[in-house]
Design a protein around this motif. Sequence first.
Motif, PDB file in Angstrom:
ATOM      1  N   VAL A 160      51.515  31.927  56.529  1.00  0.00           N
ATOM      2  CA  VAL A 160      50.846  30.713  56.647  1.00  0.00           C
ATOM      3  C   VAL A 160      50.385  29.995  55.434  1.00  0.00           C
ATOM      4  CG1 VAL A 160      50.096  31.304  59.066  1.00  0.00           C
ATOM      5  CG2 VAL A 160      48.363  31.733  56.926  1.00  0.00           C
ATOM      6  N   VAL A 161      49.948  28.585  55.428  1.00  0.00           N
ATOM      7  CA  VAL A 161      49.477  27.815  54.447  1.00  0.00           C
ATOM      8  C   VAL A 161      48.494  27.088  55.177  1.00  0.00           C
ATOM      9  CG1 VAL A 161      49.539  26.052  52.468  1.00  0.00           C
ATOM     10  CG2 VAL A 161      51.674  27.599  52.988  1.00  0.00           C
ATOM     11  N   VAL A 162      47.143  27.129  54.545  1.00  0.00           N
ATOM     12  CA  VAL A 162      46.090  26.881  55.259  1.00  0.00           C
ATOM     13  C   VAL A 162      45.209  25.664  54.546  1.00  0.00           C
ATOM     14  CG1 VAL A 162      43.974  27.407  56.593  1.00  0.00           C
ATOM     15  CG2 VAL A 162      45.513  29.166  56.483  1.00  0.00           C
ATOM     16  N   ALA A 163      45.304  24.639  55.162  1.00  0.00           N
ATOM     17  CA  ALA A 163      44.339  23.585  54.838  1.00  0.00           C
ATOM     18  C   ALA A 163      42.806  23.765  55.141  1.00  0.00           C
ATOM     19  CB  ALA A 163      44.560  22.171  55.115  1.00  0.00           C
ATOM     20  N   ALA A 164      41.979  24.385  54.404  1.00  0.00           N
ATOM     21  CA  ALA A 164      40.561  24.883  54.711  1.00  0.00           C
ATOM     22  C   ALA A 164      39.857  23.555  55.276  1.00  0.00           C
ATOM     23  CB  ALA A 164      39.820  25.525  53.617  1.00  0.00           C
ATOM     24  N   LEU A 182      41.339  39.057  51.956  1.00  0.00           N
ATOM     25  CA  LEU A 182      42.725  39.300  52.127  1.00  0.00           C
ATOM     26  C   LEU A 182      43.096  40.009  50.726  1.00  0.00           C
ATOM     27  CD1 LEU A 182      43.562  35.938  53.817  1.00  0.00           C
ATOM     28  CD2 LEU A 182      43.525  38.118  55.014  1.00  0.00           C
ATOM     29  N   ALA A 183      42.824  39.676  49.717  1.00  0.00           N
ATOM     30  CA  ALA A 183      43.539  39.946  48.468  1.00  0.00           C
ATOM     31  C   ALA A 183      43.196  41.590  48.290  1.00  0.00           C
ATOM     32  CB  ALA A 183      42.849  39.352  47.370  1.00  0.00           C
ATOM     33  N   THR A 184      42.026  42.027  48.721  1.00  0.00           N
ATOM     34  CA  THR A 184      41.479  43.370  48.608  1.00  0.00           C
ATOM     35  C   THR A 184      41.662  44.369  49.894  1.00  0.00           C
ATOM     36  OG1 THR A 184      39.413  42.788  49.275  1.00  0.00           O
ATOM     37  CG2 THR A 184      39.681  42.759  46.982  1.00  0.00           C
ATOM     38  N   SER A 185      42.653  43.537  50.898  1.00  0.00           N
ATOM     39  CA  SER A 185      43.078  44.543  52.052  1.00  0.00           C
ATOM     40  C   SER A 185      44.539  44.742  51.918  1.00  0.00           C
ATOM     41  CB  SER A 185      42.815  43.616  53.143  1.00  0.00           C
ATOM     42  OG  SER A 185      43.705  42.464  53.245  1.00  0.00           O
ATOM     43  N   ASP A 186      45.201  45.047  52.797  1.00  0.00           N
ATOM     44  CA  ASP A 186      46.388  45.419  52.685  1.00  0.00           C
ATOM     45  C   ASP A 186      47.553  44.316  52.973  1.00  0.00           C
ATOM     46  OD1 ASP A 186      45.869  47.964  52.242  1.00  0.00           O
ATOM     47  OD2 ASP A 186      45.873  48.399  54.269  1.00  0.00           O
ATOM     48  N   VAL A 187      47.048  42.909  53.097  1.00  0.00           N
ATOM     49  CA  VAL A 187      48.007  41.637  53.297  1.00  0.00           C
ATOM     50  C   VAL A 187      48.885  41.469  52.139  1.00  0.00           C
ATOM     51  CG1 VAL A 187      48.004  39.251  54.033  1.00  0.00           C
ATOM     52  CG2 VAL A 187      46.243  40.961  55.019  1.00  0.00           C
ATOM     53  N   PRO A 188      50.065  41.566  52.172  1.00  0.00           N
ATOM     54  CA  PRO A 188      50.833  41.061  50.980  1.00  0.00           C
ATOM     55  C   PRO A 188      50.707  39.852  50.453  1.00  0.00           C
ATOM     56  CG  PRO A 188      52.080  42.410  52.899  1.00  0.00           C
ATOM     57  CD  PRO A 188      50.963  41.969  53.461  1.00  0.00           C
ATOM     58  N   GLY A 189      50.839  39.533  49.210  1.00  0.00           N
ATOM     59  CA  GLY A 189      50.499  38.451  48.569  1.00  0.00           C
ATOM     60  C   GLY A 189      51.602  37.225  49.137  1.00  0.00           C
ATOM     61  N   GLY A 190      51.114  36.174  49.616  1.00  0.00           N
ATOM     62  CA  GLY A 190      51.893  35.127  50.161  1.00  0.00           C
ATOM     63  C   GLY A 190      51.987  35.003  51.564  1.00  0.00           C
ATOM     64  N   VAL A 191      51.565  36.024  52.310  1.00  0.00           N
ATOM     65  CA  VAL A 191      51.380  35.962  53.607  1.00  0.00           C
ATOM     66  C   VAL A 191      50.248  34.824  54.192  1.00  0.00           C
ATOM     67  CG1 VAL A 191      50.727  37.383  55.633  1.00  0.00           C
ATOM     68  CG2 VAL A 191      52.267  38.345  53.942  1.00  0.00           C
ATOM     69  N   VAL A 192      49.195  34.887  53.383  1.00  0.00           N
ATOM     70  CA  VAL A 192      48.249  33.799  53.746  1.00  0.00           C
ATOM     71  C   VAL A 192      47.619  33.124  52.339  1.00  0.00           C
ATOM     72  CG1 VAL A 192      45.812  33.347  54.575  1.00  0.00           C
ATOM     73  CG2 VAL A 192      47.164  35.203  55.591  1.00  0.00           C
ATOM     74  N   LEU A 241      55.889  27.647  48.661  1.00  0.00           N
ATOM     75  CA  LEU A 241      56.977  28.461  48.059  1.00  0.00           C
ATOM     76  C   LEU A 241      56.385  29.990  47.896  1.00  0.00           C
ATOM     77  CD1 LEU A 241      59.422  28.390  46.206  1.00  0.00           C
ATOM     78  CD2 LEU A 241      57.983  28.321  44.279  1.00  0.00           C
ATOM     79  N   ALA A 242      55.323  30.443  48.054  1.00  0.00           N
ATOM     80  CA  ALA A 242      54.848  31.811  47.888  1.00  0.00           C
ATOM     81  C   ALA A 242      54.821  32.184  49.552  1.00  0.00           C
ATOM     82  CB  ALA A 242      53.388  31.762  47.663  1.00  0.00           C
ATOM     83  N   ALA A 243      54.747  31.439  50.509  1.00  0.00           N
ATOM     84  CA  ALA A 243      54.819  31.769  51.842  1.00  0.00           C
ATOM     85  C   ALA A 243      56.112  32.129  52.249  1.00  0.00           C
ATOM     86  CB  ALA A 243      54.301  30.623  52.644  1.00  0.00           C
ATOM     87  N   ARG A 244      57.030  31.193  51.683  1.00  0.00           N
ATOM     88  CA  ARG A 244      58.505  31.446  52.121  1.00  0.00           C
ATOM     89  C   ARG A 244      58.919  32.661  51.699  1.00  0.00           C
ATOM     90  NH1 ARG A 244      61.415  30.557  55.942  1.00  0.00           N
ATOM     91  NH2 ARG A 244      60.715  28.762  56.068  1.00  0.00           N
ATOM     92  N   ALA A 245      58.529  33.141  50.206  1.00  0.00           N
ATOM     93  CA  ALA A 245      59.098  34.299  49.713  1.00  0.00           C
ATOM     94  C   ALA A 245      58.389  35.481  50.197  1.00  0.00           C
ATOM     95  CB  ALA A 245      58.472  34.314  48.207  1.00  0.00           C
ATOM     96  N   ALA A 246      57.405  35.189  51.196  1.00  0.00           N
ATOM     97  CA  ALA A 246      56.810  36.358  51.719  1.00  0.00           C
ATOM     98  C   ALA A 246      57.237  36.691  53.188  1.00  0.00           C
ATOM     99  CB  ALA A 246      55.272  36.266  51.783  1.00  0.00           C
ATOM    100  N   VAL A 247      57.876  35.909  53.843  1.00  0.00           N
ATOM    101  CA  VAL A 247      58.569  35.862  55.142  1.00  0.00           C
ATOM    102  C   VAL A 247      59.174  37.053  55.431  1.00  0.00           C
ATOM    103  CG1 VAL A 247      59.854  34.794  56.701  1.00  0.00           C
ATOM    104  CG2 VAL A 247      58.396  33.392  55.627  1.00  0.00           C
ATOM    105  N   VAL A 294      46.609  31.669  46.623  1.00  0.00           N
ATOM    106  CA  VAL A 294      47.933  31.276  46.684  1.00  0.00           C
ATOM    107  C   VAL A 294      48.757  32.469  46.027  1.00  0.00           C
ATOM    108  CG1 VAL A 294      49.948  29.737  46.093  1.00  0.00           C
ATOM    109  CG2 VAL A 294      47.704  28.898  46.489  1.00  0.00           C
ATOM    110  N   GLY A 295      49.577  33.111  47.051  1.00  0.00           N
ATOM    111  CA  GLY A 295      50.668  33.967  46.635  1.00  0.00           C
ATOM    112  C   GLY A 295      49.916  35.576  46.123  1.00  0.00           C
ATOM    113  N   GLY A 296      48.752  35.612  46.842  1.00  0.00           N
ATOM    114  CA  GLY A 296      47.946  36.818  46.369  1.00  0.00           C
ATOM    115  C   GLY A 296      46.970  36.795  45.206  1.00  0.00           C
ATOM    116  N   LYS A 297      47.145  35.613  44.546  1.00  0.00           N
ATOM    117  CA  LYS A 297      46.430  35.377  43.337  1.00  0.00           C
ATOM    118  C   LYS A 297      45.339  34.178  43.701  1.00  0.00           C
ATOM    119  CE  LYS A 297      50.110  36.901  40.229  1.00  0.00           C
ATOM    120  NZ  LYS A 297      51.288  36.334  39.352  1.00  0.00           N
ATOM    121  N   PHE A 298      44.564  33.915  42.559  1.00  0.00           N
ATOM    122  CA  PHE A 298      43.456  33.073  42.599  1.00  0.00           C
ATOM    123  C   PHE A 298      43.359  31.784  41.634  1.00  0.00           C
ATOM    124  CE2 PHE A 298      41.928  36.927  44.418  1.00  0.00           C
ATOM    125  CZ  PHE A 298      41.322  36.400  45.596  1.00  0.00           C
TER     126      PHE A 298
END
Length: 300
Positions: A184-188, A203-213, A57-63, A18-22
């Motif tokens: 996106v917010v995904v229910a696995a 995703l966290a170790t790639s270039d995807v900004p926190g909150g995008v996924v 909330l994290a996804a909205r901040a990253a939009v 969530v938000g680029g964190k675990f």
Amino acid sequence: MSDVATRLDVFKTYKLYVGGKFPRSESGRVYEVTDSKGEWLANAPLGTRKDTRDAVLAARAAVKGWAGTTAYNRGQVLYRVAEMLQGRREQFAAEVAVSEGIGPKKAAALVDAAIDRWVWYAGWTDKVAQIAGGANPVAGPFFNLSTPEPTGVVGIVAPQAGYGHSLLGLVSVIAPAIATGNTVVVAAAADAPLPALSLGEVLATSDVPGGVVNIISGRTADIAPTLASHQDVNALDLTGAIAADGPGAAPALEASAADTLKRVVRPELDPFAQDWTNAPGTDRLLSFLETKTVWHPMGI
């Protein structure tokens, strides 16, 4: 007595993404994930409605930042995800194999297909505008141009049944949504969350900004209704709703989504019939786009 001490295995601790964190689930609770034979594999965090709201909330901040990134750069970011996934191919093949009860060769083929799918969608980021927009003929001295824009935050109930659902199916619903600038917010998949939670590490170790996924594991019946009713979620992909909670789940979620005028992608009536190895097409790329039309005088 042996001089060599018996080594204890270091079991992996799976967490939400969530938000680029675990974070751990705010409830502090976990549930057992088992293989096709009922053998214990790991404990996965039991995500709650509060966790889901935090993810929205994290996804909205990253939009704003993600939607404002150029299409070419989004393509580079998605390609980087494929690179990182390629580097952890063996780990994902093992997780897919135990999650879906298939052999190592089939699992490896599914991981390869998931990597290829990231690359395929990466190539579409700067091309989708050509099929979703264009110049419109109008009567008068004006240019009339239609251009696609991302919808915003998309809630996704990930595929939860069928061959290839745990990773390839997951990638097939996440990649097109973020390729077009959405977050996106995904229910696995509740029964097979391990590849999804490990994807968060990629995703966290790639270039995807926190909150995008953002990826939440747990009971879909807790997560999906929160996504459907949340006023900050703009669209809903119900691909895994029927497999997770039965035939009545999808209509109830659609009704809840209607209160806030969300776009909704409906699930297949038979979730086991969907073959994720088929060519994806462009339908999902176009599902979460809005069209902006601009008029401009031609001048003399």
